[in-house]
Write a protein that holds these residues in place. Structure first.
Motif, PDB file in Angstrom:
ATOM      1  N   PRO A  30     -10.171  30.170 -81.291  1.00 46.47           N
ATOM      2  CA  PRO A  30      -9.338  30.406 -80.655  1.00 46.47           C
ATOM      3  C   PRO A  30      -8.411  28.628 -80.521  1.00 46.47           C
ATOM      4  O   PRO A  30      -8.532  28.543 -79.699  1.00 46.47           O
ATOM      5  N   LYS A  31      -7.911  28.792 -82.304  1.00 46.51           N
ATOM      6  CA  LYS A  31      -7.430  27.458 -82.473  1.00 46.51           C
ATOM      7  C   LYS A  31      -6.048  27.730 -82.654  1.00 46.51           C
ATOM      8  O   LYS A  31      -5.984  28.306 -83.928  1.00 46.51           O
ATOM      9  N   LEU A  32      -5.259  26.827 -82.815  1.00 46.70           N
ATOM     10  CA  LEU A  32      -3.279  27.464 -83.158  1.00 46.70           C
ATOM     11  C   LEU A  32      -4.156  27.070 -85.576  1.00 46.70           C
ATOM     12  O   LEU A  32      -3.592  27.795 -85.748  1.00 46.70           O
ATOM     13  N   LYS A  33      -5.033  25.964 -85.686  1.00 49.54           N
ATOM     14  CA  LYS A  33      -4.718  26.656 -86.883  1.00 49.54           C
ATOM     15  C   LYS A  33      -5.608  27.824 -87.572  1.00 49.54           C
ATOM     16  O   LYS A  33      -4.989  28.166 -88.697  1.00 49.54           O
ATOM     17  N   ASN A  34      -6.152  28.899 -86.961  1.00 46.70           N
ATOM     18  CA  ASN A  34      -6.109  30.305 -87.535  1.00 46.70           C
ATOM     19  C   ASN A  34      -5.362  31.455 -87.341  1.00 46.70           C
ATOM     20  O   ASN A  34      -5.886  32.078 -88.209  1.00 46.70           O
ATOM     21  N   ILE A  35      -3.884  30.392 -86.878  1.00 48.87           N
ATOM     22  CA  ILE A  35      -2.935  31.505 -86.924  1.00 48.87           C
ATOM     23  C   ILE A  35      -1.860  30.809 -87.293  1.00 48.87           C
ATOM     24  O   ILE A  35      -0.456  31.287 -86.993  1.00 48.87           O
ATOM     25  N   SER A  36      -2.151  29.489 -88.314  1.00 49.57           N
ATOM     26  CA  SER A  36      -0.744  29.041 -88.826  1.00 49.57           C
ATOM     27  C   SER A  36       0.250  30.052 -89.822  1.00 49.57           C
ATOM     28  O   SER A  36       1.142  29.488 -90.190  1.00 49.57           O
ATOM     29  N   TRP A  37      -1.052  31.083 -89.886  1.00 50.94           N
ATOM     30  CA  TRP A  37       0.139  32.009 -90.797  1.00 50.94           C
ATOM     31  C   TRP A  37       1.266  32.515 -90.610  1.00 50.94           C
ATOM     32  O   TRP A  37       2.025  33.091 -91.280  1.00 50.94           O
ATOM     33  N   ILE A  38       1.754  32.877 -89.780  1.00 54.39           N
ATOM     34  CA  ILE A  38       2.568  33.387 -88.430  1.00 54.39           C
ATOM     35  C   ILE A  38       4.252  32.246 -88.966  1.00 54.39           C
ATOM     36  O   ILE A  38       5.055  32.694 -88.507  1.00 54.39           O
ATOM     37  N   ALA A  39       3.711  31.115 -88.994  1.00 55.51           N
ATOM     38  CA  ALA A  39       4.654  29.969 -89.129  1.00 55.51           C
ATOM     39  C   ALA A  39       5.621  30.488 -90.254  1.00 55.51           C
ATOM     40  O   ALA A  39       5.313  30.867 -91.336  1.00 55.51           O
ATOM     41  N   GLY A  40       6.963  30.695 -90.210  1.00 51.29           N
ATOM     42  CA  GLY A  40       7.874  30.105 -91.215  1.00 51.29           C
ATOM     43  C   GLY A  40       9.020  31.353 -90.261  1.00 51.29           C
ATOM     44  O   GLY A  40       9.060  31.701 -89.609  1.00 51.29           O
ATOM     45  N   ASN A  41      10.258  32.128 -91.540  1.00 52.03           N
ATOM     46  CA  ASN A  41      11.426  32.164 -91.040  1.00 52.03           C
ATOM     47  C   ASN A  41      10.925  33.173 -91.407  1.00 52.03           C
ATOM     48  O   ASN A  41      10.725  33.814 -91.960  1.00 52.03           O
ATOM     49  N   TRP A  42      11.123  34.584 -90.051  1.00 52.47           N
ATOM     50  CA  TRP A  42      10.979  36.047 -90.634  1.00 52.47           C
ATOM     51  C   TRP A  42      12.335  37.334 -90.129  1.00 52.47           C
ATOM     52  O   TRP A  42      12.767  36.706 -89.102  1.00 52.47           O
ATOM     53  N   LYS A  43      12.554  37.987 -91.217  1.00 53.46           N
ATOM     54  CA  LYS A  43      13.604  38.826 -90.189  1.00 53.46           C
ATOM     55  C   LYS A  43      13.209  40.074 -90.290  1.00 53.46           C
ATOM     56  O   LYS A  43      12.563  40.320 -91.536  1.00 53.46           O
ATOM     57  N   GLY A  44      14.134  41.096 -89.734  1.00 53.42           N
ATOM     58  CA  GLY A  44      13.460  42.534 -90.034  1.00 53.42           C
ATOM     59  C   GLY A  44      14.157  43.047 -89.217  1.00 53.42           C
ATOM     60  O   GLY A  44      15.337  42.816 -88.765  1.00 53.42           O
ATOM     61  N   GLU A  45      13.634  44.290 -88.818  1.00 55.05           N
ATOM     62  CA  GLU A  45      15.348  44.862 -87.979  1.00 55.05           C
ATOM     63  C   GLU A  45      14.292  45.520 -86.677  1.00 55.05           C
ATOM     64  O   GLU A  45      12.982  45.917 -87.094  1.00 55.05           O
ATOM     65  N   ALA A  46      14.613  45.391 -85.487  1.00 54.25           N
ATOM     66  CA  ALA A  46      14.087  46.632 -84.482  1.00 54.25           C
ATOM     67  C   ALA A  46      15.279  46.898 -83.558  1.00 54.25           C
ATOM     68  O   ALA A  46      16.976  46.034 -83.640  1.00 54.25           O
ATOM     69  N   PHE A  47      15.318  47.458 -82.840  1.00 54.02           N
ATOM     70  CA  PHE A  47      16.318  47.605 -81.776  1.00 54.02           C
ATOM     71  C   PHE A  47      17.898  48.335 -82.007  1.00 54.02           C
ATOM     72  O   PHE A  47      18.379  47.638 -81.407  1.00 54.02           O
ATOM     73  N   GLY A  48      17.686  48.550 -83.399  1.00 51.35           N
ATOM     74  CA  GLY A  48      19.196  48.836 -84.246  1.00 51.35           C
ATOM     75  C   GLY A  48      19.702  47.665 -84.404  1.00 51.35           C
ATOM     76  O   GLY A  48      21.024  48.488 -84.690  1.00 51.35           O
ATOM     77  N   GLY A  49      19.201  47.043 -84.654  1.00 52.14           N
ATOM     78  CA  GLY A  49      19.381  45.354 -85.013  1.00 52.14           C
ATOM     79  C   GLY A  49      19.062  44.926 -86.551  1.00 52.14           C
ATOM     80  O   GLY A  49      17.826  45.059 -86.381  1.00 52.14           O
ATOM     81  N   GLN A  50      19.639  43.476 -86.135  1.00 50.29           N
ATOM     82  CA  GLN A  50      18.706  42.468 -87.326  1.00 50.29           C
ATOM     83  C   GLN A  50      18.159  41.737 -86.426  1.00 50.29           C
ATOM     84  O   GLN A  50      18.366  41.189 -85.186  1.00 50.29           O
ATOM     85  N   THR A  51      16.743  41.567 -86.407  1.00 52.43           N
ATOM     86  CA  THR A  51      16.052  40.236 -85.746  1.00 52.43           C
ATOM     87  C   THR A  51      15.703  38.838 -86.667  1.00 52.43           C
ATOM     88  O   THR A  51      15.104  39.281 -87.955  1.00 52.43           O
ATOM     89  N   GLU A  52      15.836  37.947 -86.543  1.00 52.83           N
ATOM     90  CA  GLU A  52      15.191  36.591 -86.702  1.00 52.83           C
ATOM     91  C   GLU A  52      14.407  36.232 -85.759  1.00 52.83           C
ATOM     92  O   GLU A  52      14.331  36.038 -84.356  1.00 52.83           O
TER      93      GLU A  52
END
Length: 160
Positions: A30-52
């Protein structure tokens, strides 16, 4: 001799009960280095709109993020999120805000998601999980309580 036969039968039964293509994913620390792939600027769609969703690289024992939902060209709400290393585990905490930054939770209240498991391509918290699909794609699954008391899991597909 009977003990040897029983042990051998148990071992063989265990081996044959697994599907041939089954792969057990290795659980990571349970170390942050093991989930560092989450870092970044992510965009998508949900709830009928755009998400960031914008996640920082791990530093100072935490990662932080901002989230916003845009419907009809206007922000519906924001979130501030953190994942912290606490007592040899990780915890995800967040706060919600209206589009005018008025908080949903009280001043000292956070919505907390304790860590359940980390593997190479997944981090699973109670009520929220992240799945690495590729270097530039991930899915986030969030359990949202409905008015009738049921739980709906909402999938956010993000690209960067």
């Amino acid at each position: 001799m009977k003990v040897y036969i029983v042990i051998t039968l148990i071992m063989m039964t265990s081996l044959f009960s697994l599907p041939c293509n089954a792969q057990v994913e290795k659980t990571l620390e349970p170390k942050l280095k093991n989930i560092s792939w989450i870092a970044g600027n992510w965009k998508g769609e949900a709830f009928g709109g755009q998400t960031e969703e914008n996640w920082s690289e791990p530093s100072g024992g935490s990662m932080m993020a901002t989230f916003k939902l845009i419907n009809d060209g206007k922000v519906s709400f924001y979130e501030t999120e953190i994942i912290r290393e606490v007592e040899n585990t990780l915890i995800l905490q967040l706060k919600h805000f209206n589009n005018d930054l008025k908080g949903w939770e009280t001043k000292d209240e956070t919505v907390d998601f304790p860590l359940k498991e980390i593997t190479k391509n997944k981090v699973i918290f109670e009520g929220m999980s992240f799945e690495k699909v590729g270097d530039n794609e991930m899915n986030v699954y969030v359990d949202i309580k409905q008015k009738n008391g049921s739980i709906e899991t909402v999938k956010f597909n993000y690209t960067k």
